[in-house]
Write a protein that holds these residues in place. Structure first.
Motif, mmCIF file in Angstrom:
data_model
loop_
_atom_site.group_PDB
_atom_site.id
_atom_site.type_symbol
_atom_site.label_atom_id
_atom_site.label_comp_id
_atom_site.label_asym_id
_atom_site.label_seq_id
_atom_site.Cartn_x
_atom_site.Cartn_y
_atom_site.Cartn_z
ATOM 1 N N TRP A 1 0.842 -1.189 0.000
ATOM 2 C CA TRP A 1 0.000 0.000 0.000
ATOM 3 C C TRP A 1 0.882 1.245 0.000
ATOM 4 O O TRP A 1 1.858 1.312 0.735
ATOM 5 C CB TRP A 1 -0.903 0.034 1.227
ATOM 6 N N ARG A 2 0.545 2.223 -0.806
ATOM 7 C CA ARG A 2 1.173 3.546 -0.755
ATOM 8 C C ARG A 2 0.313 4.384 0.190
ATOM 9 O O ARG A 2 -0.888 4.540 -0.042
ATOM 10 C CB ARG A 2 1.241 4.186 -2.142
ATOM 11 N N THR A 3 0.895 4.877 1.273
ATOM 12 C CA THR A 3 0.106 5.441 2.368
ATOM 13 C C THR A 3 0.424 6.905 2.617
ATOM 14 O O THR A 3 1.553 7.347 2.411
ATOM 15 C CB THR A 3 0.344 4.663 3.676
ATOM 16 N N MET A 4 -0.577 7.618 3.080
ATOM 17 C CA MET A 4 -0.400 8.987 3.547
ATOM 18 C C MET A 4 -1.285 9.213 4.767
ATOM 19 O O MET A 4 -2.510 9.102 4.686
ATOM 20 C CB MET A 4 -0.750 10.019 2.474
ATOM 21 N N ILE A 5 -0.661 9.503 5.907
ATOM 22 C CA ILE A 5 -1.389 9.924 7.096
ATOM 23 C C ILE A 5 -1.549 11.436 7.027
ATOM 24 O O ILE A 5 -0.607 12.160 6.662
ATOM 25 C CB ILE A 5 -0.636 9.529 8.377
ATOM 26 N N ILE A 6 -2.722 11.922 7.381
ATOM 27 C CA ILE A 6 -3.019 13.355 7.372
ATOM 28 C C ILE A 6 -3.526 13.734 8.755
ATOM 29 O O ILE A 6 -4.447 13.102 9.280
ATOM 30 C CB ILE A 6 -4.084 13.706 6.311
ATOM 31 N N SER A 7 -2.936 14.770 9.352
ATOM 32 C CA SER A 7 -3.324 15.155 10.705
ATOM 33 C C SER A 7 -3.248 16.667 10.867
ATOM 34 O O SER A 7 -2.430 17.332 10.231
ATOM 35 C CB SER A 7 -2.404 14.484 11.733
ATOM 36 N N SER A 8 -4.065 17.184 11.757
ATOM 37 C CA SER A 8 -4.030 18.619 12.063
ATOM 38 C C SER A 8 -2.927 18.955 13.059
ATOM 39 O O SER A 8 -2.607 20.127 13.252
ATOM 40 C CB SER A 8 -5.376 19.079 12.617
ATOM 41 N N THR A 9 -2.343 17.936 13.707
ATOM 42 C CA THR A 9 -1.237 18.144 14.642
ATOM 43 C C THR A 9 -0.132 17.152 14.338
ATOM 44 O O THR A 9 -0.370 16.072 13.779
ATOM 45 C CB THR A 9 -1.677 17.949 16.107
ATOM 46 N N ALA A 10 1.079 17.504 14.743
ATOM 47 C CA ALA A 10 2.188 16.567 14.573
ATOM 48 C C ALA A 10 1.952 15.310 15.402
ATOM 49 O O ALA A 10 2.241 14.191 14.958
ATOM 50 C CB ALA A 10 3.500 17.238 14.966
ATOM 51 N N GLY A 11 1.416 15.462 16.606
ATOM 52 C CA GLY A 11 1.147 14.312 17.462
ATOM 53 C C GLY A 11 0.125 13.360 16.876
ATOM 54 O O GLY A 11 0.171 12.155 17.135
ATOM 55 N N GLY A 12 -0.801 13.882 16.083
ATOM 56 C CA GLY A 12 -1.802 13.030 15.455
ATOM 57 C C GLY A 12 -1.216 12.017 14.491
ATOM 58 O O GLY A 12 -1.818 10.967 14.244
ATOM 59 N N LEU A 13 -0.047 12.321 13.922
ATOM 60 C CA LEU A 13 0.617 11.346 13.057
ATOM 61 C C LEU A 13 0.955 10.087 13.836
ATOM 62 O O LEU A 13 0.886 8.968 13.323
ATOM 63 C CB LEU A 13 1.896 11.949 12.462
ATOM 64 N N LEU A 14 1.347 10.258 15.107
ATOM 65 C CA LEU A 14 1.788 9.134 15.930
ATOM 66 C C LEU A 14 0.639 8.246 16.371
ATOM 67 O O LEU A 14 0.836 7.044 16.603
ATOM 68 C CB LEU A 14 2.533 9.637 17.162
ATOM 69 N N THR A 15 -0.543 8.796 16.533
ATOM 70 C CA THR A 15 -1.668 8.014 17.044
ATOM 71 C C THR A 15 -2.514 7.403 15.927
ATOM 72 O O THR A 15 -3.497 6.724 16.204
ATOM 73 C CB THR A 15 -2.557 8.874 17.958
ATOM 74 N N SER A 16 -2.127 7.612 14.674
ATOM 75 C CA SER A 16 -2.834 6.985 13.556
ATOM 76 C C SER A 16 -2.571 5.487 13.526
ATOM 77 O O SER A 16 -1.459 5.027 13.771
ATOM 78 C CB SER A 16 -2.371 7.602 12.232
ATOM 79 N N ASN A 17 -3.600 4.724 13.183
ATOM 80 C CA ASN A 17 -3.468 3.280 13.002
ATOM 81 C C ASN A 17 -3.610 2.879 11.535
ATOM 82 O O ASN A 17 -3.801 1.702 11.223
ATOM 83 C CB ASN A 17 -4.522 2.546 13.832
ATOM 84 N N LEU A 18 -3.516 3.842 10.643
ATOM 85 C CA LEU A 18 -3.760 3.588 9.228
ATOM 86 C C LEU A 18 -2.852 2.485 8.687
ATOM 87 O O LEU A 18 -3.298 1.564 7.998
ATOM 88 C CB LEU A 18 -3.578 4.883 8.432
ATOM 89 N N MET A 19 -1.564 2.539 9.006
ATOM 90 C CA MET A 19 -0.639 1.570 8.431
ATOM 91 C C MET A 19 -0.906 0.160 8.953
ATOM 92 O O MET A 19 -0.903 -0.808 8.190
ATOM 93 C CB MET A 19 0.802 1.971 8.721
ATOM 94 N N LEU A 20 -1.161 0.024 10.245
ATOM 95 C CA LEU A 20 -1.501 -1.289 10.787
ATOM 96 C C LEU A 20 -2.786 -1.821 10.177
ATOM 97 O O LEU A 20 -2.897 -3.005 9.841
ATOM 98 C CB LEU A 20 -1.640 -1.209 12.306
ATOM 99 N N ASN A 21 -3.770 -0.952 10.011
ATOM 100 C CA ASN A 21 -5.044 -1.382 9.452
ATOM 101 C C ASN A 21 -4.906 -1.887 8.016
ATOM 102 O O ASN A 21 -5.710 -2.710 7.565
ATOM 103 C CB ASN A 21 -6.057 -0.239 9.500
#
Length: 663
Positions: A253-273
């Motif tokens: 998968w080619r992935t992109m996490i999008i967040s309104s805060t830098a910390g939100g990148l860390l709490t994303s589960n997109l890659m695991l999902n």
């Protein structure tokens, strides 16, 4: 423990879209909350996609496709059937940063057909915090092998932006300092690529589910219209081919996490999902834990890997470490250099130990103490040697009660010919993990390919290096890791997965002038929480832990969690991470900063209502400073409740570590 999956709701719908022209109207799919929209289509006979975020263009039209050994795919194409579906489920990982993970997305599958008749399917999954897409190539060669010469995927950002990365061509084993600059000024870079795109818009570009393919790199190209195209640069085989495949081929998968805060990148589960559920049915033998090891003393030149007068991995010395581990609640002891292969002209073997190390006796002694020996299989890049011995070696380890093995690949090429990040290396890593799982062995992989979330599918893959770790603070003649390093890693390398950085050095003495951990003692404690690894090593020699009050925090700190929060953080400046233990009510907080002293507030809004807690705070003393006075630390205890605010004073390159438990 068996993997538990709870399906909440699955909604499936279909849309048919027949297209017979070289250009077609876009088809779209949006995230469940509507903030992220991915569109796909064909223009001038080329397949493309684009992305909007909160109604604004984020990814401008970007090419999809491949250059195969027998021609281009995606360059003279038509769009055919489109199907859509939605899913909302929860699943539980046997270990991790959260116990329950929600997997909610909308999916669109777009079928493309070349004029030549070759078919290409692109699957888009769109989440509230980003998106991923992968290619599926049908078996057009009737089971015969074919080659991918290049992947033509582009990610065209609508404008230039500040980004953190390490260069592909000048960084071995991913052990580099992440630096910030405009994307347009960067060379080919490794992923994760972290971008401060706009105010309140942060991006992380990476890949998920890398199984039988080549690792991705990205090459920026600035456009005349101000866009920045990120071109895919797959890690090649020696002959230049990127990927060999046969039958149906699924790309990562080619992935992109999008967040309104830098910390939100860390709490994303997109890659695991985006990885498949566990293929290991019974995971009860997979046990996270903290351990110690004969490691730092070797890097500090007090012991040696090879056998000799100061050999570290002797029976007597390992037993001494096991005694310490048993007294202080560590679950394992690592000893590098237990087997032949470290001295000059020595033949490597994983089936025998040095004469001064009795493997059977050490394992027996450890189990008597409730401590397991952790094995180590350094290959020096000789991957085929490990493959030839691993079945027999892992079977031996299993009989001895060894449950974890640290693998190593110091050597620029695998087997003297192929890059570790190439498909050749990816296939090798996979074989090792699967063989280890068969023998109930957890893997800590050093000199790896960059992690891509495979620990969901094979949860015995516990942690990996792929980082400029603590050892650089022992011998790097450039002075070791800068203060900003560990406040940058969570937002960069940490986004790929668990990181074996090896924190918790308590003695900052030097063997190379000016080279030592550029931090305070309290920051070393904070890193134990901030830098996540389910197998977490307290890296110092045990002599430096004896009689040290700071050890009490490490003794109590778990390595698997039920909930993780990041209440504040700026990339390269500071970060605070809050974690709740699994199977208990205690919370642990790590807060660390760069070379600037800071005052940080942490609101305790995550605590239970109407409960009183005791917080034990390990923090920099009033005169602490990473250059002049790194050891000064205070330990205080206060009562807290939900709604209170902790006021933390962090010295230059300092930190704090907090344990909160119900009274």
């Amino acid at each position: 423990m068996k993997m538990l999956v709870v399906r909440i709701v699955i909604l499936v719908g279909f849309v048919m879209c027949g297209v017979i022209t070289g250009s077609a109207a876009d088809v779209k799919v949006s995230s469940p909350d509507g903030t992220v929209t991915v569109s796909a289509g064909v223009k001038n006979h080329k397949a493309y996609y684009m992305v909007s975020y909160q109604g604004r263009m984020l990814v401008a039209p970007s090419h999809l496709g491949f250059m195969l050994g027998h021609g281009e795919l995606g360059g003279n194409t038509k769009m055919g059937k489109v199907t859509r579906s939605s899913k909302d489920e929860t699943w539980i990982q046997p270990w991790g940063e959260n116990d329950i993970t929600r997997n909610q997305y909308n999916e669109m599958v777009v079928n493309f057909k070349e004029r030549s008749g070759q078919k290409m399917q692109v699957v888009f999954r769109v989440y509230n915090d980003g998106f991923g897409f992968r290619y599926i190539l049908q078996d057009n060669n009737k089971g015969k092998e074919f080659s991918i010469q290049d992947e033509l995927t582009e990610i065209t950002l609508a404008h230039d932006a500040k980004a953190w990365s390490i260069p592909t061509n000048h960084t071995e084993y991913f052990e580099g300092i992440y630096t910030a600059d405009l994307l347009s000024k960067k060379d080919t870079v490794c992923t994760p690529l972290t971008i401060e795109y706009e105010k309140n818009v942060y991006l992380a570009i990476h890949e998920a589910a890398l199984e039988d393919y080549a690792s991705i790199n990205l090459t920026p190209r600035i456009g005349n219209d101000g866009t920045v195209r990120l071109l895919t640069a797959l890690t090649p085989w020696r002959n230049g081919v990127k990927v060999y495949a046969k039958g149906e081929m699924k790309s990562p998968w080619r992935t992109m996490i999008i967040s309104s805060t830098a910390g939100g990148l860390l709490t994303s589960n997109l890659m695991l999902n985006l990885n498949e559920p566990s293929r290991i049915e019974d995971t009860s033998w997979i046990e996270p834990g903290r351990y110690i090891g004969i490691w730092w003393s070797i890097h500090k030149k007090q012991n040696t890997w090879e056998m000799g007068p100061t050999h570290g991995a002797t029976t007597q010395n390992v037993k001494r470490y096991m005694d310490f581990a048993a007294r202080h609640g560590f679950s394992g002891v690592l000893a590098e250099g237990w087997n032949p292969g470290w001295g000059q002209s020595e033949k490597i073997s994983y089936l025998e130990s040095y004469p001064d190390f009795d493997m059977e006796e050490v394992c027996r002694y450890g189990q008597e103490k409730g401590v397991r020996f952790i094995g180590h299989t350094e290959t020096w890049g000789n991957a085929s040697l490990l493959e030839s011995q691993m079945e027999q070696a892992f079977s031996w380890f299993e009989k001895l009660g060894i449950r974890a093995v640290k693998t190593g690949y110091v050597g620029h090429y695998f087997d003297g010919k192929e890059l570790a990040k190439s498909q050749y290396g990816i296939r090798h890593y996979r074989r090792v993990i699967e063989c280890a799982a068969k023998h109930h062995i957890m893997i800590d992989n050093h000199e790896p390919a960059m992690p891509t979330g495979l620990q969901r599918t094979l949860p015995n893959l516990m942690t990996q290096e792929g980082v400029r770790g603590q050892e650089y603070n022992a011998w790097d003649r450039r002075g070791g890791n800068p203060p900003s390093h560990t406040v940058t890693l969570p937002f960069t390398r940490g986004l790929a997965g668990p990181t074996d950085f090896t924190p918790a050095i308590f003695n900052f003495s030097e063997i190379v002038k000016g080279t030592h951990p550029h931090s305070t003692l309290a920051k070393q404690l904070g890193e134990f929480v901030v830098i996540y690894s389910p197998l977490q090593m307290a890296a110092d020699a045990i002599e430096n832990y004896e009689g040290q009050p700071a050890l009490s925090f490490i003794e109590s700190c778990p390595t698997t969690w039920s909930r993780t929060l990041v209440p504040n953080g700026e990339i390269g400046k500071y970060i605070t991470t809050v974690r709740k233990e699994r199977h208990g009510d205690r919370w642990f907080i790590g807060s660390i900063t760069n070379e600037e002293a800071r005052h940080l507030d942490v609101e305790l809004d995550f605590l239970d209502d109407h409960a009183l807690y005791s917080a034990i705070i390990y923090e920099d003393g009033p005169n602490a400073d990473y250059e002049r006075n790194p050891y000064e630390m205070t330990i205080r205890q206060i009562d807290v409740k939900k709604g209170d605010t902790l006021h933390l004073n962090l010295a230059r390159s300092g930190g704090a570590a907090i344990r909160i438990e119900k009274k």
